[in-house]
Design a protein around this motif. Structure first.
Motif, PDB file in Angstrom:
ATOM      1  N   GLY A 122      43.683  40.135  22.688  1.00 16.71           N
ATOM      2  CA  GLY A 122      43.372  38.762  23.051  1.00 16.71           C
ATOM      3  C   GLY A 122      42.965  38.528  24.490  1.00 16.71           C
ATOM      4  O   GLY A 122      42.721  37.391  24.883  1.00 16.71           O
ATOM      5  N   LEU A 123      42.869  39.577  25.301  1.00 12.88           N
ATOM      6  CA  LEU A 123      42.430  39.402  26.685  1.00 12.88           C
ATOM      7  C   LEU A 123      40.928  39.134  26.710  1.00 12.88           C
ATOM      8  O   LEU A 123      40.185  39.619  25.860  1.00 12.88           O
ATOM      9  CB  LEU A 123      42.723  40.653  27.515  1.00 12.88           C
ATOM     10  N   SER A 124      40.495  38.376  27.697  1.00 12.22           N
ATOM     11  CA  SER A 124      39.071  38.091  27.837  1.00 12.22           C
ATOM     12  C   SER A 124      38.392  39.237  28.575  1.00 12.22           C
ATOM     13  O   SER A 124      39.040  40.053  29.241  1.00 12.22           O
ATOM     14  CB  SER A 124      38.866  36.787  28.603  1.00 12.22           C
ATOM     15  N   THR A 125      37.068  39.271  28.482  1.00 13.98           N
ATOM     16  CA  THR A 125      36.325  40.311  29.203  1.00 13.98           C
ATOM     17  C   THR A 125      36.509  40.149  30.715  1.00 13.98           C
ATOM     18  O   THR A 125      36.546  41.137  31.438  1.00 13.98           O
ATOM     19  CB  THR A 125      34.829  40.269  28.850  1.00 13.98           C
ATOM     20  N   LYS A 126      36.655  38.912  31.176  1.00 16.00           N
ATOM     21  CA  LYS A 126      36.873  38.682  32.609  1.00 16.00           C
ATOM     22  C   LYS A 126      38.213  39.254  33.057  1.00 16.00           C
ATOM     23  O   LYS A 126      38.315  39.869  34.119  1.00 16.00           O
ATOM     24  CB  LYS A 126      36.829  37.192  32.929  1.00 16.00           C
ATOM     25  N   GLU A 127      39.261  39.050  32.248  1.00 13.44           N
ATOM     26  CA  GLU A 127      40.586  39.584  32.596  1.00 13.44           C
ATOM     27  C   GLU A 127      40.569  41.104  32.620  1.00 13.44           C
ATOM     28  O   GLU A 127      41.127  41.731  33.528  1.00 13.44           O
ATOM     29  CB  GLU A 127      41.629  39.104  31.587  1.00 13.44           C
ATOM     30  N   ILE A 128      39.922  41.697  31.624  1.00 12.32           N
ATOM     31  CA  ILE A 128      39.856  43.158  31.548  1.00 12.32           C
ATOM     32  C   ILE A 128      39.069  43.710  32.731  1.00 12.32           C
ATOM     33  O   ILE A 128      39.479  44.692  33.359  1.00 12.32           O
ATOM     34  CB  ILE A 128      39.240  43.603  30.209  1.00 12.32           C
ATOM     35  N   ALA A 129      37.939  43.070  33.032  1.00 12.41           N
ATOM     36  CA  ALA A 129      37.113  43.515  34.157  1.00 12.41           C
ATOM     37  C   ALA A 129      37.901  43.458  35.462  1.00 12.41           C
ATOM     38  O   ALA A 129      37.839  44.383  36.279  1.00 12.41           O
ATOM     39  CB  ALA A 129      35.859  42.655  34.259  1.00 12.41           C
ATOM     40  N   TYR A 130      38.651  42.390  35.656  1.00 14.77           N
ATOM     41  CA  TYR A 130      39.457  42.259  36.868  1.00 14.77           C
ATOM     42  C   TYR A 130      40.510  43.359  36.938  1.00 14.77           C
ATOM     43  O   TYR A 130      40.679  44.006  37.972  1.00 14.77           O
ATOM     44  CB  TYR A 130      40.117  40.882  36.917  1.00 14.77           C
ATOM     45  N   ASN A 131      41.207  43.596  35.820  1.00 14.72           N
ATOM     46  CA  ASN A 131      42.273  44.607  35.794  1.00 14.72           C
ATOM     47  C   ASN A 131      41.744  46.014  36.029  1.00 14.72           C
ATOM     48  O   ASN A 131      42.413  46.838  36.648  1.00 14.72           O
ATOM     49  CB  ASN A 131      43.019  44.554  34.463  1.00 14.72           C
ATOM     50  N   LEU A 132      40.540  46.311  35.517  1.00 18.25           N
ATOM     51  CA  LEU A 132      39.979  47.656  35.646  1.00 18.25           C
ATOM     52  C   LEU A 132      39.017  47.786  36.826  1.00 18.25           C
ATOM     53  O   LEU A 132      38.448  48.856  37.036  1.00 18.25           O
ATOM     54  CB  LEU A 132      39.252  48.038  34.347  1.00 18.25           C
ATOM     55  N   GLN A 133      38.838  46.703  37.568  1.00 22.63           N
ATOM     56  CA  GLN A 133      37.921  46.674  38.701  1.00 22.63           C
ATOM     57  C   GLN A 133      36.519  47.115  38.301  1.00 22.63           C
ATOM     58  O   GLN A 133      35.897  47.983  38.919  1.00 22.63           O
ATOM     59  CB  GLN A 133      38.455  47.521  39.856  1.00 22.63           C
ATOM     60  N   ARG A 134      36.048  46.499  37.203  1.00 26.18           N
ATOM     61  CA  ARG A 134      34.696  46.753  36.703  1.00 26.18           C
ATOM     62  C   ARG A 134      33.991  45.425  36.534  1.00 26.18           C
ATOM     63  O   ARG A 134      34.615  44.379  36.613  1.00 26.18           O
ATOM     64  CB  ARG A 134      34.753  47.496  35.367  1.00 26.18           C
ATOM     65  N   THR A 135      32.707  45.470  36.269  1.00 25.44           N
ATOM     66  CA  THR A 135      31.959  44.227  36.081  1.00 25.44           C
ATOM     67  C   THR A 135      32.180  43.696  34.667  1.00 25.44           C
ATOM     68  O   THR A 135      32.441  44.457  33.727  1.00 25.44           O
ATOM     69  CB  THR A 135      30.453  44.437  36.291  1.00 25.44           C
ATOM     70  N   VAL A 136      32.049  42.375  34.526  1.00 25.20           N
ATOM     71  CA  VAL A 136      32.186  41.745  33.211  1.00 25.20           C
ATOM     72  C   VAL A 136      31.081  42.248  32.285  1.00 25.20           C
ATOM     73  O   VAL A 136      31.316  42.515  31.110  1.00 25.20           O
ATOM     74  CB  VAL A 136      32.140  40.209  33.332  1.00 25.20           C
TER      75      VAL A 136
END
Length: 66
Positions: A19-33
Motif C-alpha cells: 500500500g505504499l505510494s511510489t513517492k514514499e518508496i522513492a523517498y525511502n530508496l533514494q530513487r526517482t519516482v
C-alpha cells in the motif's frame, strides 16, 4: 537483449502491494519516482485508471494467485 532486473525490484513490488505510494518508496530508496514507476510497470504492478477499491481488489487477487 533485455536488461537485468533491478536488485530492488522485489522490495519495490512488496512495498506497492503493502500500500505504499511510489513517492514514499522513492523517498525511502533514494530513487526517482519515475524510476520506481518504471520498475512497477515492468513488474506488472499498475495503478492507472482504477479506483482505490478496484486497485485493492486487484492486489488481493494477485496475492491469492500462486
Amino acid at each position: 537483449m533485455s536488461r537485468p532486473a533491478s536488485p530492488e525490484r522485489d522490495l519495490i513490488v512488496r512495498n506497492l502491494l503493502a500500500g505504499l505510494s511510489t513517492k514514499e518508496i522513492a523517498y525511502n530508496l533514494q530513487r526517482t519516482v519515475g524510476g520506481i514507476s518504471k520498475i512497477a510497470w515492468n513488474a506488472g504492478v499498475r495503478k492507472q485508471y482504477v479506483t482505490d477499491t478496484e486497485f485493492r481488489q486487484l492486489l488481493n487477487q494477485r496475492k491469492a494467485t500462486p
